[in-house]
Scaffold this motif. Structure first.
Motif, PDB file in Angstrom:
ATOM      1  N   VAL A   1       0.753  -1.220  -0.008  1.00 46.43           N
ATOM      2  CA  VAL A   1      -0.039   0.049  -0.064  1.00 46.43           C
ATOM      3  C   VAL A   1       0.991   1.134  -0.034  1.00 46.43           C
ATOM      4  N   ASN A   2       0.557   2.221  -0.781  1.00 49.01           N
ATOM      5  CA  ASN A   2       1.100   3.507  -0.690  1.00 49.01           C
ATOM      6  C   ASN A   2       0.377   4.445   0.431  1.00 49.01           C
ATOM      7  N   VAL A   3       1.256   4.739   1.435  1.00 45.72           N
ATOM      8  CA  VAL A   3       0.695   5.459   2.613  1.00 45.72           C
ATOM      9  C   VAL A   3       1.098   6.999   2.428  1.00 45.72           C
ATOM     10  N   ALA A   4       0.201   7.995   2.498  1.00 43.82           N
ATOM     11  CA  ALA A   4       0.631   9.288   2.277  1.00 43.82           C
ATOM     12  C   ALA A   4       1.776   9.524   3.178  1.00 43.82           C
ATOM     13  N   GLY A   5       2.794  10.188   2.635  1.00 46.87           N
ATOM     14  CA  GLY A   5       3.765  10.846   3.367  1.00 46.87           C
ATOM     15  C   GLY A   5       4.867   9.651   4.025  1.00 46.87           C
ATOM     16  N   ALA A   6       4.680   8.435   3.632  1.00 49.07           N
ATOM     17  CA  ALA A   6       5.487   7.397   4.345  1.00 49.07           C
ATOM     18  C   ALA A   6       5.642   6.364   3.262  1.00 49.07           C
ATOM     19  N   GLY A   7       5.444   6.746   1.889  1.00 47.38           N
ATOM     20  CA  GLY A   7       6.167   5.918   0.906  1.00 47.38           C
ATOM     21  C   GLY A   7       5.148   4.480   0.942  1.00 47.38           C
ATOM     22  N   THR A   8       5.730   3.598   0.371  1.00 45.16           N
ATOM     23  CA  THR A   8       5.114   2.252   0.066  1.00 45.16           C
ATOM     24  C   THR A   8       5.593   1.272   1.243  1.00 45.16           C
ATOM     25  N   LYS A   9       4.473   0.578   1.690  1.00 47.59           N
ATOM     26  CA  LYS A   9       4.678  -0.495   2.631  1.00 47.59           C
ATOM     27  C   LYS A   9       4.071  -1.638   2.411  1.00 47.59           C
ATOM     28  N   THR A  10       4.934  -2.598   2.745  1.00 49.78           N
ATOM     29  CA  THR A  10       4.366  -4.047   2.754  1.00 49.78           C
ATOM     30  C   THR A  10       3.649  -4.497   3.829  1.00 49.78           C
ATOM     31  N   VAL A  11       2.287  -4.943   3.322  1.00 47.80           N
ATOM     32  CA  VAL A  11       1.600  -5.640   4.402  1.00 47.80           C
ATOM     33  C   VAL A  11       0.909  -6.877   4.038  1.00 47.80           C
ATOM     34  N   LEU A  12       0.261  -7.456   5.098  1.00 49.12           N
ATOM     35  CA  LEU A  12      -0.591  -8.664   4.890  1.00 49.12           C
ATOM     36  C   LEU A  12      -1.803  -8.363   4.613  1.00 49.12           C
ATOM     37  N   ALA A  13      -2.236  -8.659   3.422  1.00 48.32           N
ATOM     38  CA  ALA A  13      -3.451  -8.544   3.020  1.00 48.32           C
ATOM     39  C   ALA A  13      -4.345  -9.623   3.483  1.00 48.32           C
TER      40      ALA A  13
END
Length: 233
Positions: free
Chosen positions: A71-83
């Motif tokens: 996911v692309n989080v505003a102000g925090a770049g791209t984050k890897t998550v568990l969907a």
């Protein structure tokens, strides 16, 4: 709305938010006033600019998938998550909370809870659900998967919705793995999430939304990952 590296049109309405959970609280309050008599809230969408805490006594899903995504989080770049997604599911209570800092007031706890307070029932029902999680923990019985369970498959190949390709909107290519199961249970579930999307109807009995200053006793859904009492209160 959240911005994904890959995006499937499998889910319902998505809204952009600038003050994530605070604005969600008031949107949910307005929706609740209209729909609480029917006890149904449809196409609920939650977006977190930062993580929120969540907990449930038990989450039971059919056509369940867990896969790595971004996911692309505003102000925090791209984050890897568990969907984590499921076609249909039930929950024993639900709590979502986040701390926000407001001018003059200071830190406040914004909390949404739903449930009947009975640990023997799973009174919350939802369809077409996806959670983007940074941490997930189940205590006691833990996490159980049932039926046909495939471990290590590509996230893009997970099937939670019939006829929908890549329902978790996972990146394509190698290095993105997941788990696909016919059914699953998570007992005493708790964790952190960036967002939750419910594309279909969701029943939220006993829905309550509160905004409480921490100085006035505002508490989150749980205090530590080892907390043995994750049920909403």
């Amino acid at each position: 709305m959240r911005a994904r590296a890959a995006d499937a049109a499998a889910y319902g309405t998505r809204w952009r938010q600038t003050a994530p959970l605070l604005l969600l609280a008031f949107l949910m309050m307005a929706a609740a006033l209209t729909l609480l008599r029917q006890n149904v809230l449809a196409a609920v969408v939650t977006y977190q600019g930062s993580t929120a805490k969540f907990s449930s006594g038990r989450v039971t899903g059919q056509d369940v998938g867990f896969g790595m995504a971004q996911v692309n989080v505003a102000g925090a770049g791209t984050k890897t998550v568990l969907a984590a997604g499921f076609a249909t599911g039930t929950l024993d209570g639900l709590c979502v909370s986040q701390v926000q800092t407001l001018p003059v007031i200071g830190d406040v706890v914004i909390k949404l809870t739903s449930g009947d307070g009975n640990s023997s029932t799973r009174e919350i029902e939802a369809t077409n659900v996806q959670l983007d999680i940074t941490q997930l923990r189940g205590s006691g019985t833990g996490i159980n998967l049932d039926g046909r369970v495939q471990i290590g498959m590509a996230s893009q190949d997970i099937t939670t919705l019939a006829g929908v390709d890549n329902p978790l909107s996972a990146p394509t290519g190698t290095g993105w793995w997941g788990i696909d199961a016919t059914a699953g249970d998570i007992f005493s579930a708790k964790g952190y999430l960036y967002d939750a999307e419910i594309g279909g109807p969701m029943t939220l009995p006993g829905l309550r939304i509160s905004v409480t200053p921490k100085s006035a006793g505002g508490t989150e859904c749980w205090s530590t990952p080892g907390d043995a009492t994750p049920l909403p209160h």
